[in-house]
Design a protein around this motif. Structure first.
Motif: not given
Ligand SMILES: Cc1cc2nc3c(=O)[nH]c(=O)nc-3n(C[C@H](O)[C@H](O)[C@H](O)COP(=O)(O)OP(=O)(O)OC[C@H]3O[C@@H](n4cnc5c(N)ncnc54)[C@H](O)[C@@H]3O)c2cc1C
Ligand SMILES: Cc1cc2nc3c(=O)[nH]c(=O)nc-3n(C[C@H](O)[C@H](O)[C@H](O)COP(=O)(O)OP(=O)(O)OC[C@H]3O[C@@H](n4cnc5c(N)ncnc54)[C@H](O)[C@@H]3O)c2cc1C
Lengths: 325, 257
Positions: A283, A301, A303, A313, A317-318, B240, B242-244, B246-247, B249-251, B253-254, B256-257
């Motif tokens: 990914v 993906y 941004i 940010m 979030e992570f 903000s 978008q960032v949420k 993305l996180v 989706l990565l968690h 859908e994808a 990978v996290v």
């Protein structure tokens, strides 16, 4: 026809590298229903033999000697050849790591065999097995067949899934004593530069910065993100050329080729030479302030934004996510 | 000092790869000296300029590879050798390439042999260490610094990002990693001079190599391009959010996290 396969267990700082478990899985495939023999070389490594067995080796042969504390091609080739002489394998699997890349061609030459390097997948087993490997730095792939003699391959980290660890597996552990002599290279010092012990080629997550990072300090937010994700830092040549980071971090056609689960490219335009080194990652996330940047064409993906805003940010979030997990 | 550099002609890094009928199309493609071999040539020239001696660049390839050899001569190498296998061999693998190079080098009394750590096309990184082993010579791969002091080479090598500082005696084979030096561009006078420098062409016969000796051990049965990636998703909305997203989706859908 089933084969006896030797697998080198690579030890770093007292532990086995993950790629060695992947190599065992590859060896299982190659062996048909043959035997997979783990090989451990070092000054004190026998304690790790059990772990190789739990990951699928049938038994383990160790070679221990004070002169094997540090890797040298002379020392390790003497040790490995002693095992090969005793075991007479039909196949050998190494990880395609710095050590594997340095040692395997020397051994292949001694054994007068072919060597298929940097294998990412294996189709079929036994004599008809096809080894898949990237060529042109990942711009294409080839399937290679071993025509004659020993089957010797190195496997790229992160591509072949290891077998599940089976705590109940047991197997024979034996040792060979070898006189290690005539080491022609003397290692004076090892200067550690890589990030927090996570190796770039084996990392599951790579956070890479480009010229958009703008300075050495500009890498700090990327490092924080990498730390939170247990990942490694990488870079474009643009960033390396500008002295923002060391060349050893460069990813691409003339740098490292990586295939992590997650590749985050920040401030990287996506030049063809860079894409060659990372486009086979599972990914890809791109962060770039230019919506037209080529990196978005390979990103899963994207941004569009300023990395100095987005990366912190993301880190926050992570952190939240991983605390809750 | 008697210095040899192993040079490979490769596709320009800008080139896209096109596969037709299972073969990589070379028509119209630009070719260059393998970038890592450029570092090797540059280093060889610098060592020669400091220590005296001669630099010979050697390649296995077809007639077309003369162009890359001339470029190396224009950079400052003294002699070039093309081992032309076009008429003799249909296939070459790392075993056979190393065998041919070692047969050529075995009676040359080389003090130092340099190569690239990997060719950006074939990508195996085998040829250097294989040649060294066939010659019974010590080798050090992926070097980023070389200092010759009498018969001793003081070397820094890149090991997955860490640096190993080491020493080895000549004769020695080393393979170049990025960061070793900044390869020079051929100067105009260099290009003029290169035209008059010796470029020798040899065939397998001249090296007393039998075709059977270089029978390949491995063979390519298929070449293909990686699957095209479907166009990705550029996220939209408030940064903000978008960032949420993305996180998330990565968690989810994808995964990978
Ligand atoms: C023989 C050869 C071999 C090469 N090998 C490699 C290789 O192995 N690896 C490699 O990477 N390159 C390699 N290159 C170089 C390659 O062609 C590119 O020059 C290089 O990759 C560009 O690096 P970059 O993307 O960091 O820089 P640039 O192309 O300058 O891109 C910087 C990007 O950052 C973005 N940006 C700027 N500020 C911000 C911000 N605040 N927030 C978000 N985005 C921002 C910009 O929009 C731009 O897209 C090679 C070139 C040659 C000729
Ligand atoms: C799909 C495919 C098909 C091929 N078909 C043919 C073919 O039909 N005919 C043919 O001649 N070759 C062919 N080759 C090339 C040949 O297999 C390789 O050139 C050779 O085996 C070297 O392997 P490598 O590219 O992995 O080099 P590496 O081992 O990665 O190269 C490391 C270093 O060794 C030296 N080196 C490598 N190759 C040479 C060379 N040729 N001359 C001098 N020094 C060298 C250079 O210093 C180089 O930096 C083919 C390669 C591929 C990928």
């Amino acid at each position: 026809m089933s084969k006896k396969v030797l697998v080198l267990g690579e030890v770093r700082e007292g532990s086995l590298r993950n790629v060695s478990f992947e190599a065992i899985a590859a060896a299982k495939k190659v062996s048909g229903n043959g035997e997979v023999v783990g090989v451990l070389i070092g000054d004190a490594v026998a304690n790790l033999a059990g772990e190789l067995i739990k990951y699928g080796a049938d038994r383990v042969v160790t070679v221990e000697h004070p002169h094997l504390k540090q890797y040298t091609s002379d020392g390790f080739s003497q040790a490995f050849m002693a095992v090969a002489d005793q075991e007479q394998p039909e196949a050998i699997v190494f990880g395609h790591t710095a050590l594997g890349k340095d040692l395997s061609p020397k051994l292949a030459s001694k054994l007068q065999s072919g060597l298929v390097s940097d294998v990412t997948d294996i189709e079929g087993a036994d004599a008809s097995a096809l080894f898949i490997r990237p060529i042109y730095s990942g711009k294409a792939f080839e399937k290679v067949q071993v025509k004659e003699g020993l089957v010797f391959v190195t496997v790229r980290p992160n591509n072949i899934a290891p077998l599940a660890k089976d705590e109940s597996r047991t197997g024979d552990i034996s040792s060979i004593s070898v006189d290690i002599t005539n080491l022609r290279t003397i290692i004076k010092e090892v200067v550690r530069k890589s990030t927090e012990g996570v190796d770039l080629s084996e990392a599951k997550v790579v956070v890479a910065g480009g010229r958009g990072v703008k300075s050495e300090e500009g890498f700090e937010p990327l490092k924080e993100l990498a730390n939170v994700l247990g990942g490694a830092i990488g870079a474009s040549r643009g960033a390396c050329d500008a002295d923002y980071c060391d060349y050893s971090l460069q990813i691409g056609q003339t740098g490292k080729v990586v295939t992590p689960d997650l590749y985050i490219a920040a401030g990287i335009s996506g030049a063809i030479q860079h894409l060659a080194g990372m486009s086979n990652s599972k990914v890809i996330v791109a962060i770039n302030k230019d919506p037209e940047a080529s990196i978005f064409k390979v990103a899963d993906y994207g941004i569009v934004g300023d990395l100095f805003e987005v990366i912190p940010m993301l880190t926050e979030e992570f952190k939240k996510l991983l605390v809750n997990a | 000092m008697n210095i040899y550099v192993l040079v490979k002609r490769t596709f320009d890094t800008e080139e896209k790869i096109v596969v037709t009928g299972g073969v990589i199309q070379e028509d119209g493609a630009e070719f260059i000296i393998n970038p890592y071999d450029e570092y090797a040539i540059e280093e060889a020239i610098q060592v020669r300029d400091a220590q005296g001696g001669e630099v010979t660049v050697v390649t296995i390839g077809g007639e077309d590879a003369e162009k890359q050899l001339r470029t190396a001569l224009a950079m400052g190498a003294d002699k070039a050798v093309l081992i032309n296998t076009e008429d003799d061999l249909d296939e070459l693998d790392q075993f056979s390439a190393a065998y041919i190079l070692a047969e050529y080098l075995k009676d040359k009394d080389a003090d130092l042999i340099l190569g690239g750590n990997v060719a950006i096309d074939g990508g195996s990184g085998q040829v250097g260490p294989r040649v060294a082993e066939l010659l019974g010579m010590n080798y050090v791969t992926t070097i980023t610094k070389l200092e010759i002091d009498g018969k001793t080479a003081k070397i820094v090598r890149d090991v997955e990002g860490d640096s190993e500082v080491l020493e080895a005696e000549l004769p020695l084979l080393v393979t170049a990693q990025q960061g070793l030096n900044e390869p020079r561009y051929p100067s105009l006078p260099g290009i003029m001079k290169a035209k008059k420098k010796p470029l020798e062409t040899l065939e397998l016969d001249d090296l007393d190599i039998d075709e059977d000796d270089v029978e390949v051990k491995t063979t390519t049965v298929e070449i293909y391009l990686p699957p095209q990636k479907a166009a990705g998703r550029v996220l939209e909305g408030d940064l903000s959010d978008q960032v949420k997203e993305l996180v998330n989706l990565l968690h989810s859908e994808a995964k990978v996290v």
